[in-house]
Write an enzyme that holds these catalytic residues in place. Structure first.
Site, PDB file in Angstrom:
ATOM      1  CG  HIS A  78       2.798  -3.046   6.666  1.00  0.00           C
ATOM      2  ND1 HIS A  78       3.471  -4.086   5.768  1.00  0.00           N
ATOM      3  CD2 HIS A  78       1.694  -3.009   5.930  1.00  0.00           C
ATOM      4  CE1 HIS A  78       2.962  -4.289   4.776  1.00  0.00           C
ATOM      5  NE2 HIS A  78       1.670  -3.735   4.581  1.00  0.00           N
ATOM      6  CG  HIS A 124      -2.226  -1.054   0.853  1.00  0.00           C
ATOM      7  ND1 HIS A 124      -2.101  -1.939   1.098  1.00  0.00           N
ATOM      8  CD2 HIS A 124      -3.413  -0.406   0.947  1.00  0.00           C
ATOM      9  CE1 HIS A 124      -3.315  -2.581   0.843  1.00  0.00           C
ATOM     10  NE2 HIS A 124      -4.138  -1.671   0.827  1.00  0.00           N
TER      11      HIS A 124
HETATM   12  C1  LIG Z   1      -5.638  -7.820 -11.712  1.00  0.00           C
HETATM   13  C2  LIG Z   1      -4.629  -8.183 -10.736  1.00  0.00           C
HETATM   14  C3  LIG Z   1      -3.428  -9.068 -10.908  1.00  0.00           C
HETATM   15  C4  LIG Z   1      -5.232  -7.679  -9.561  1.00  0.00           C
HETATM   16  C5  LIG Z   1      -4.385  -7.896  -8.186  1.00  0.00           C
HETATM   17  C6  LIG Z   1      -4.638  -6.654  -7.019  1.00  0.00           C
HETATM   18  C7  LIG Z   1      -4.179  -7.346  -5.898  1.00  0.00           C
HETATM   19  C8  LIG Z   1      -4.742  -8.484  -5.409  1.00  0.00           C
HETATM   20  C9  LIG Z   1      -3.117  -6.573  -5.184  1.00  0.00           C
HETATM   21  C10 LIG Z   1      -2.765  -6.877  -3.977  1.00  0.00           C
HETATM   22  C11 LIG Z   1      -3.106  -5.725  -2.992  1.00  0.00           C
HETATM   23  C12 LIG Z   1      -2.614  -6.006  -1.581  1.00  0.00           C
HETATM   24  C13 LIG Z   1      -3.736  -6.627  -0.518  1.00  0.00           C
HETATM   25  C14 LIG Z   1      -1.396  -5.533  -1.113  1.00  0.00           C
HETATM   26  C15 LIG Z   1      -0.854  -5.941   0.056  1.00  0.00           C
HETATM   27  O1  LIG Z   1      -0.525  -4.637   0.635  1.00  0.00           O
HETATM   28  P1  LIG Z   1       0.281  -4.533   2.219  1.00  0.00           P
HETATM   29  O2  LIG Z   1       0.208  -3.072   2.298  1.00  0.00           O
HETATM   30  O3  LIG Z   1      -0.358  -5.109   2.976  1.00  0.00           O
HETATM   31  O4  LIG Z   1       1.577  -4.914   1.724  1.00  0.00           O
END
Ligand SMILES: CC(C)=CCC/C(C)=C/CC/C(C)=C/COP(=O)(O)O
Length: 275
Positions: free
Chosen positions: A238, A196
């Site tokens: 985090h 994020h």
């Molecule tokens: C179309 C496609 C491949 C979409 C994927 C989008 C997706 C699931 C992104 C992940 C976002 C996410 C939960 C990231 C984790 O964020 P942190 O800040 O917890 O590392």
């Protein structure tokens, strides 16, 4: 952000003390469980499960100071850089635990959790990818399409780079985190760096450079970037260093997007080659 309402002040209290840390092995347990061949006294001190080990590691560095004389990793015996790194990590874990005041509903700031989760959604990959794809589809000017296409590429690049770093570093999320995020990849069980934070920093720079010109809105963009980062720690997702590194990585990723910028000519060239 210590609060008088904090549930277990004894566990998370104290203050970070810079200087020697004699519990370096405790931080190794953040990324992998202790090796079976570890000396028994280490296993005993750590607790046999990784969660206990991580909870111990997030205790105040002052509490851990005189407890490792039999480990052979006492302060001053290792290289000074390692001692400094251990101290930094100790402060990171302690501070992150203090700031994780919305980690669950009954945390001291649990009532703010829905707002923090809204910020989480605002920085999630799916709304950003879907929103950018929609704007790309709806845009009727070549300049608009160019900007949206490059933002889309930047978002994909971000997912790939963050996935790679998470898979290599494999730092576990803080022990007080509740894993209730929607739509995550398997690497998202790891916390370094915050996806994020990278996305917020990269998209923030992108918006300021290409899309948001009015001064009040530019301030809002900066505020949003900062709040997304802060909410990651407050939700307990985090540690502070995950977010700081994430901001830096996202900042650099924007430079990469600029370097790899897809102009209409490049696109025509690429499409012409494949035709
Ligand atoms: C179309 C496609 C491949 C979409 C994927 C989008 C997706 C699931 C992104 C992940 C976002 C996410 C939960 C990231 C984790 O964020 P942190 O800040 O917890 O590392």
């Amino acid at each position: 952000m210590p609060s008088p309402k904090a549930k277990n002040p004894g566990r998370s209290g104290g203050s970070p003390v810079l200087g020697s840390s004699n519990g370096r092995y405790e931080f190794m347990s953040l990324t992998k469980p202790l090796n079976r061949s570890s000396p028994p006294h280490l296993l005993q001190r750590q607790g046999s499960d990784p969660t206990t080990a991580r909870l111990r590691a997030s205790e105040s560095p002052t509490r851990r100071r005189g407890s490792g004389s039999s480990t052979g990793s006492a302060s001053g015996q290792g290289p000074p850089e390692e001692d400094a790194l251990s101290s930094l990590l100790a402060i990171d874990l302690w501070l992150s635990k203090q700031l994780g005041v919305c980690a669950c509903e009954d945390s001291s700031w649990g009532s703010v959790r829905p707002l923090m989760k809204l910020l989480e959604i605002s920085g999630h990959g799916i709304p950003w990818l879907a929103g950018t794809a929609y704007c790309l589809y709806k845009s009727d000017s070549a300049a608009g399409q160019e900007v949206m296409l490059n933002l889309f590429m930047g978002l994909l690049l971000d997912l790939i780079l963050v996935g790679i770093v998470k898979a290599v570093v494999r730092r576990r999320r803080p022990a007080h985190n509740r894993m209730d995020m929607f739509a995550t990849f398997s690497v998202d069980r790891y916390s370094f760096p915050s996806g994020h934070a990278t996305r917020a920093a990269m998209c923030g720079r992108f918006l300021l450079a290409h899309l948001v010109l009015a001064a009040p809105l530019r301030v809002l963009v900066l505020l949003w970037v900062g709040l997304v980062g802060l909410s990651r720690v407050m939700l307990g997702r985090h540690n502070v260093t995950d977010v700081m590194f994430g901001f830096w990585m996202g900042y650099c990723q924007y430079n990469l997007v600029e370097m790899l910028w897809l102009s209409p000519q490049t696109l025509q060239g690429l499409l012409g080659q494949s035709a």
